[in-house]
Design an enzyme around this catalytic site. Sequence first.
Site, PDB file in Angstrom:
ATOM      1  N   GLY A  13       5.005  31.437  40.234  1.00 16.26           N
ATOM      2  CA  GLY A  13       3.639  31.955  40.345  1.00 16.26           C
ATOM      3  C   GLY A  13       2.971  31.450  41.610  1.00 16.26           C
ATOM      4  N   ARG A  74       9.939  35.400  40.622  1.00 15.76           N
ATOM      5  CA  ARG A  74      10.748  34.623  39.688  1.00 15.76           C
ATOM      6  C   ARG A  74      12.071  35.375  39.595  1.00 15.76           C
ATOM      7  NH1 ARG A  74       5.495  34.583  36.626  1.00 15.76           N
ATOM      8  NH2 ARG A  74       4.629  32.513  36.935  1.00 15.76           N
ATOM      9  N   ASP A 105       7.839  24.039  38.039  1.00 18.04           N
ATOM     10  CA  ASP A 105       9.036  23.433  37.439  1.00 18.04           C
ATOM     11  C   ASP A 105      10.213  24.404  37.295  1.00 18.04           C
ATOM     12  OD1 ASP A 105       7.732  24.773  35.471  1.00 18.04           O
ATOM     13  OD2 ASP A 105       7.898  23.200  33.951  1.00 18.04           O
ATOM     14  N   THR A 128       1.401  24.968  42.015  1.00 17.03           N
ATOM     15  CA  THR A 128       1.061  25.748  40.819  1.00 17.03           C
ATOM     16  C   THR A 128      -0.371  25.409  40.419  1.00 17.03           C
ATOM     17  OG1 THR A 128       1.378  25.923  38.416  1.00 17.03           O
ATOM     18  CG2 THR A 128       2.290  23.974  39.436  1.00 17.03           C
ATOM     19  N   ASP A 130      -1.379  25.172  37.499  1.00 16.43           N
ATOM     20  CA  ASP A 130      -1.398  24.540  36.172  1.00 16.43           C
ATOM     21  C   ASP A 130      -1.441  23.006  36.187  1.00 16.43           C
ATOM     22  OD1 ASP A 130      -1.326  26.994  35.044  1.00 16.43           O
ATOM     23  OD2 ASP A 130       0.785  26.956  34.474  1.00 16.43           O
ATOM     24  N   ASP A 132       0.942  20.965  36.003  1.00 22.20           N
ATOM     25  CA  ASP A 132       1.772  20.475  34.893  1.00 22.20           C
ATOM     26  C   ASP A 132       3.100  19.898  35.357  1.00 22.20           C
ATOM     27  OD1 ASP A 132       2.741  22.877  35.779  1.00 22.20           O
ATOM     28  OD2 ASP A 132       3.204  23.677  33.803  1.00 22.20           O
ATOM     29  N   ARG A 174      -0.199  28.245  30.476  1.00 14.71           N
ATOM     30  CA  ARG A 174       0.733  28.703  29.444  1.00 14.71           C
ATOM     31  C   ARG A 174       1.221  27.538  28.600  1.00 14.71           C
ATOM     32  NH1 ARG A 174       4.579  32.513  32.177  1.00 14.71           N
ATOM     33  NH2 ARG A 174       4.876  30.671  33.447  1.00 14.71           N
TER      34      ARG A 174
HETATM   35  O1  F6P Z   1       2.275  29.021  36.061  1.00 20.90           O
HETATM   36  C1  F6P Z   1       1.045  29.457  36.461  1.00 20.90           C
HETATM   37  C2  F6P Z   1       0.507  30.547  35.577  1.00 20.90           C
HETATM   38  O2  F6P Z   1      -0.699  30.923  36.167  1.00 20.90           O
HETATM   39  C3  F6P Z   1       0.343  30.204  34.093  1.00 20.90           C
HETATM   40  O3  F6P Z   1      -0.785  29.457  33.797  1.00 20.90           O
HETATM   41  C4  F6P Z   1       0.324  31.579  33.509  1.00 20.90           C
HETATM   42  O4  F6P Z   1       0.676  31.557  32.165  1.00 20.90           O
HETATM   43  C5  F6P Z   1       1.358  32.283  34.301  1.00 20.90           C
HETATM   44  O5  F6P Z   1       1.358  31.665  35.575  1.00 20.90           O
HETATM   45  C6  F6P Z   1       1.171  33.774  34.412  1.00 20.90           C
HETATM   46  O6  F6P Z   1       2.029  34.230  35.373  1.00 20.90           O
HETATM   47  P1  F6P Z   1       2.449  35.712  35.702  1.00 20.90           P
HETATM   48  O7  F6P Z   1       1.339  36.616  35.313  1.00 20.90           O
HETATM   49  O8  F6P Z   1       2.708  35.663  37.150  1.00 20.90           O
HETATM   50  O9  F6P Z   1       3.662  35.963  34.925  1.00 20.90           O
END
Ligand code: F6P
Length: 325
Positions: A13, A74, A105, A128, A130, A132, A174
């Site tokens: 992301g 991804r 990660d 990121t 997040d 995390d 998430r």
């Molecule tokens: O990992 C970052 C993040 O923004 C999460 O908080 C979220 O769940 C996810 O990416 C959503 O990603 P995408 O819409 O790109 O699949």
Amino acid sequence: MIIKKLGVMTSGGDAPGMNAAIRSVVRAATHHELECLGIRLGYQGLIENDLLELGARDVKNIINRGGTFLKTARSKEFKTAQGRKKAYENLKKHQIDALIIIGGDGSFTGARVFGSEYDIPVVGIPGTIDNDIYGTDFTVGYDTALNTVIEAIDKIRDTATSHNRLFFVEVMGRDAGFIALNSGIATGALDILIPEKDYNLDQLFTSIERGNKEGKSSSIIVVAEGEKLGGVYDLAKATGMKYPDYDIRVSILGHVQRGGNPSCYDRVLASRLGVAAVESIIKGKRDIMVGIRGNKIIFTLFEEAIRKKNEINEDLIKIADIIAV
Ligand code: F6P
């Protein structure tokens, strides 16, 4: 091993500050007289041989821009042995000696596997929203996302107050509650629901009743995307059934949290980590992530960064509760 040419990519992301990190890597490479190639679309671009030469001037005017000009993805194919083989062949074709990956990660899990299968030094920069990732106090993009979130919730509070409403606001995360917990404290939330904390509806109702007793006429409840009670719509529905007189609304902030110009903090963090990544590669480090702890650069093995979790600060949970009265 003497490093002459670096590859840099963004993966997973996107996060504000990724451009600043790329810029820093490219310019640190220039400073140390290394060549640098950008890889578009993360691992997928490496598999598809989508690379471009990057010099100091190619990364001008991007330190202030959100997103990632190299684009990101991804890649499912990189999870396969054939995909990684193609990726390695392309690295060799371009004579890339080492790789810098800006991502989260999932991206580091890929990096670790790749680095164990092939003789290529890989270093990661945590990017990121997040926050995390173990091995750094802050990830690139987190501070900007927090500022975006509090700006949005402040606006929601204006309308919530005007209408005496109770708002459930969903923020990203998430698997992690860092954004929810910190933005919830910063915006005066009545309650904050995060995946790291076990919670039930009765506890939520107790908070709402406490707020009511204290004379609150409107309130904000911040809910992390990954909380485990079923999501904002279910929470709003259950609350509406329990308190039919309440005027309840739901707001999902969504991907607005991932965009925007990076904050000063994220630009500086990205710049520091970019230089540290290049210099650590020159010094022979590999399979590590660069991070920041106590305002100092630290290095964490990918294996550890992936296996361990960045823990939520329990004090913040307590503080949020104390000041929500
Ligand atoms: O990992 C970052 C993040 O923004 C999460 O908080 C979220 O769940 C996810 O990416 C959503 O990603 P995408 O819409 O790109 O699949």
